[in-house]
Write an enzyme that holds these catalytic residues in place. Structure first.
Site, PDB file in Angstrom:
ATOM      1  N   SER A 240       0.880  -1.185   0.000  1.00 28.14           N
ATOM      2  CA  SER A 240       0.000   0.000   0.000  1.00 28.14           C
ATOM      3  C   SER A 240       0.903   1.216   0.000  1.00 28.14           C
ATOM      4  CB  SER A 240      -0.852  -0.003   1.277  1.00 28.14           C
ATOM      5  OG  SER A 240      -1.483   1.250   1.461  1.00 28.14           O
TER       6      SER A 240
ATOM      7  N   TYR B  32      -1.672  -0.566  10.415  1.00 29.76           N
ATOM      8  CA  TYR B  32      -1.727  -0.844   8.967  1.00 29.76           C
ATOM      9  C   TYR B  32      -0.436  -0.365   8.288  1.00 29.76           C
ATOM     10  CZ  TYR B  32      -3.796  -1.110   4.266  1.00 29.76           C
ATOM     11  OH  TYR B  32      -4.072  -1.426   2.954  1.00 29.76           O
TER      12      TYR B  32
HETATM   13  N1  LIG Z   1      -8.762  -0.845  -1.140  1.00 24.31           N
HETATM   14  C1  LIG Z   1      -7.732  -0.049  -0.954  1.00 24.31           C
HETATM   15  O1  LIG Z   1      -7.849   1.174  -0.947  1.00 24.31           O
HETATM   16  C2  LIG Z   1      -6.341  -0.623  -0.773  1.00 24.31           C
HETATM   17  C3  LIG Z   1      -5.255   0.249  -0.897  1.00 24.31           C
HETATM   18  C4  LIG Z   1      -3.980  -0.249  -0.727  1.00 24.31           C
HETATM   19  C5  LIG Z   1      -3.790  -1.572  -0.436  1.00 24.31           C
HETATM   20  N2  LIG Z   1      -4.866  -2.394  -0.316  1.00 24.31           N
HETATM   21  C6  LIG Z   1      -4.624  -3.794   0.007  1.00 24.31           C
HETATM   22  O2  LIG Z   1      -5.232  -4.604  -0.969  1.00 24.31           O
HETATM   23  C7  LIG Z   1      -5.572  -5.858  -0.406  1.00 24.31           C
HETATM   24  C8  LIG Z   1      -7.022  -6.180  -0.722  1.00 24.31           C
HETATM   25  O3  LIG Z   1      -7.824  -5.167  -0.168  1.00 24.31           O
HETATM   26  P1  LIG Z   1      -9.332  -4.898  -0.630  1.00 24.31           P
HETATM   27  O4  LIG Z   1      -9.498  -3.432  -0.624  1.00 24.31           O
HETATM   28  O5  LIG Z   1      -9.647  -5.659  -1.841  1.00 24.31           O
HETATM   29  O6  LIG Z   1     -10.104  -5.465   0.648  1.00 24.31           O
HETATM   30  P2  LIG Z   1     -11.467  -6.301   0.797  1.00 24.31           P
HETATM   31  O7  LIG Z   1     -12.424  -5.938  -0.274  1.00 24.31           O
HETATM   32  O8  LIG Z   1     -11.856  -6.124   2.216  1.00 24.31           O
HETATM   33  O9  LIG Z   1     -10.996  -7.815   0.534  1.00 24.31           O
HETATM   34  C9  LIG Z   1     -10.097  -8.417   1.425  1.00 24.31           C
HETATM   35  C10 LIG Z   1      -9.849  -9.838   1.019  1.00 24.31           C
HETATM   36  O10 LIG Z   1      -8.896 -10.381   1.936  1.00 24.31           O
HETATM   37  C11 LIG Z   1      -9.405 -11.604   2.424  1.00 24.31           C
HETATM   38  N3  LIG Z   1      -8.960 -11.809   3.807  1.00 24.31           N
HETATM   39  C12 LIG Z   1      -9.097 -10.987   4.868  1.00 24.31           C
HETATM   40  N4  LIG Z   1      -8.565 -11.528   5.969  1.00 24.31           N
HETATM   41  C13 LIG Z   1      -8.076 -12.732   5.601  1.00 24.31           C
HETATM   42  C14 LIG Z   1      -7.395 -13.788   6.261  1.00 24.31           C
HETATM   43  N5  LIG Z   1      -7.121 -13.739   7.582  1.00 24.31           N
HETATM   44  N6  LIG Z   1      -7.028 -14.884   5.551  1.00 24.31           N
HETATM   45  C15 LIG Z   1      -7.309 -14.970   4.238  1.00 24.31           C
HETATM   46  N7  LIG Z   1      -7.962 -14.030   3.552  1.00 24.31           N
HETATM   47  C16 LIG Z   1      -8.330 -12.925   4.227  1.00 24.31           C
HETATM   48  C17 LIG Z   1     -10.909 -11.552   2.283  1.00 24.31           C
HETATM   49  O11 LIG Z   1     -11.363 -12.881   2.038  1.00 24.31           O
HETATM   50  P3  LIG Z   1     -12.547 -13.643   2.823  1.00 24.31           P
HETATM   51  O12 LIG Z   1     -13.269 -12.635   3.674  1.00 24.31           O
HETATM   52  O13 LIG Z   1     -13.396 -14.189   1.715  1.00 24.31           O
HETATM   53  O14 LIG Z   1     -11.839 -14.681   3.589  1.00 24.31           O
HETATM   54  C18 LIG Z   1     -11.078 -10.698   1.039  1.00 24.31           C
HETATM   55  O15 LIG Z   1     -11.105 -11.490  -0.119  1.00 24.31           O
HETATM   56  C19 LIG Z   1      -5.260  -5.756   1.085  1.00 24.31           C
HETATM   57  O16 LIG Z   1      -3.993  -6.314   1.352  1.00 24.31           O
HETATM   58  C20 LIG Z   1      -5.228  -4.262   1.312  1.00 24.31           C
HETATM   59  O17 LIG Z   1      -4.439  -3.891   2.409  1.00 24.31           O
HETATM   60  C21 LIG Z   1      -6.149  -1.960  -0.481  1.00 24.31           C
END
Ligand SMILES: NC(=O)c1ccc[n+]([C@@H]2O[C@H](COP(=O)([O-])OP(=O)(O)OC[C@H]3O[C@@H](n4cnc5c(N)ncnc54)[C@H](OP(=O)(O)O)[C@@H]3O)[C@@H](O)[C@H]2O)c1
Length: 249
Positions: free
Chosen positions: A141, A154
């Site tokens: 991130s 985070y």
């Molecule tokens: N959205 C943003 O603005 C943003 C920005 C920078 C970085 N990121 C990073 O991008 C990644 C995805 O984020 P997102 O925005 O797509 O979030 P999201 O929509 O909340 O999706 C998170 C995913 O992670 C999985 N997950 C959560 N805890 C887990 C665990 N303990 N074991 C296995 N799977 C787990 C969930 O799967 P289940 O619930 O189905 O198990 C879900 O598929 C993260 O690493 C986040 O930090 C996001």
């Protein structure tokens, strides 16, 4: 010159592929030609992911090292190889520094940092044994590169991921395994819904992004497919910011 962004014949595993960035990345890798397995913690949602991707269900909780190892071993044995791991699973618990409690701290660090480490270790073992190289891509991130208020755990977790990326890159280079990270700015997903729906936060975020918009899932997919592709063969240890210029100030 022939530049290839194709992934035909490659087997990829994407953690947290049930929604958000992980779902997009899994689809993007499949469109580039890879066979893609996507994980979820929930068996029903893992089955839906498998149906979407035309592969097999994979249940994995990245905070549980035994679950990480068995899920990765299953994919490698089912398909006879594992070429690409995307450590995407992650979460955030926004809290000011005086509000952070032990449980939230542990869940953020265990999911984002410990999970990425042990999944990379397990996948790399298969890649090294097979001897045909590989790719590991961490979804870090911009919060791993700059501080953002109410995100101490985070930022610590994602800063750790940025440095893990470098150490794995150094140690695995001799095996022709490249290790890189993508580092998005805010993208509208379930993870950021509350923040982006808060007008004050949204305004603050947009004021920090020179390109004037939050990220789209496709922006992150494109960067990930590039790092996974033969075209990125000489890139390793790198964190590719997909941040609209947030960190350029
Ligand atoms: N959205 C943003 O603005 C943003 C920005 C920078 C970085 N990121 C990073 O991008 C990644 C995805 O984020 P997102 O925005 O797509 O979030 P999201 O929509 O909340 O999706 C998170 C995913 O992670 C999985 N997950 C959560 N805890 C887990 C665990 N303990 N074991 C296995 N799977 C787990 C969930 O799967 P289940 O619930 O189905 O198990 C879900 O598929 C993260 O690493 C986040 O930090 C996001």
């Amino acid at each position: 010159m022939s530049l290839s962004f194709q992934l035909d014949g490659k087997v990829a595993l994407v953690t947290g592929a049930s929604r958000g960035l992980g779902a997009g990345i899994a689809t993007g890798l499949r469109e580039a030609g890879a066979t893609v397995v996507g994980t979820s913690r929930d068996p029903e949602s893992a089955a839906q992911v498998a149906e979407r991707l035309g592969t097999v269900p994979a249940v994995m909780d990245v905070t549980d090292v035994a679950s990480v190892r068995s899920s990765i071993d299953n994919v490698a044995s089912e398909f006879g190889r594992l070429d690409l791991l995307v450590n995407n699973a992650g979460l955030n618990v926004p809290q000011g520094v005086f509000d952070v409690d032990e449980e939230s701290w542990d869940s953020v660090i265990d999911t984002n940092l410990k999970g990425s480490f042990f999944a990379s270790q397990a996948a790399a073992r298969h890649m090294v044994t097979r001897g045909e190289g590989g790719r590991i891509i961490n979804v870090a991130s911009q919060a791993g590169v700059v501080g953002i208020e109410e995100r101490s755990a985070y930022c610590a977790s994602k800063g750790g991921v940025v440095l893990l990326t470098k150490v794995f890159a150094i140690e695995l280079a001799q095996h022709e395994i490249t290790v890189n990270a993508v580092a998005p700015t805010f993208v509208a997903t379930e993870l950021t819904r509350n923040t982006l729906e808060d007008p004050e936060w949204r305004e603050r975020i947009l004021s920090r992004i020179p390109l004037g918009r939050v990220g789209e899932v496709e922006d992150v997919v494109a960067a990930t497919v590039y790092l996974a592709s033969p075209a990125a063969a000489m890139v390793t240890g790198h964190t590719l910011l997909v941040d609209g210029g947030w960190t350029a100030w």
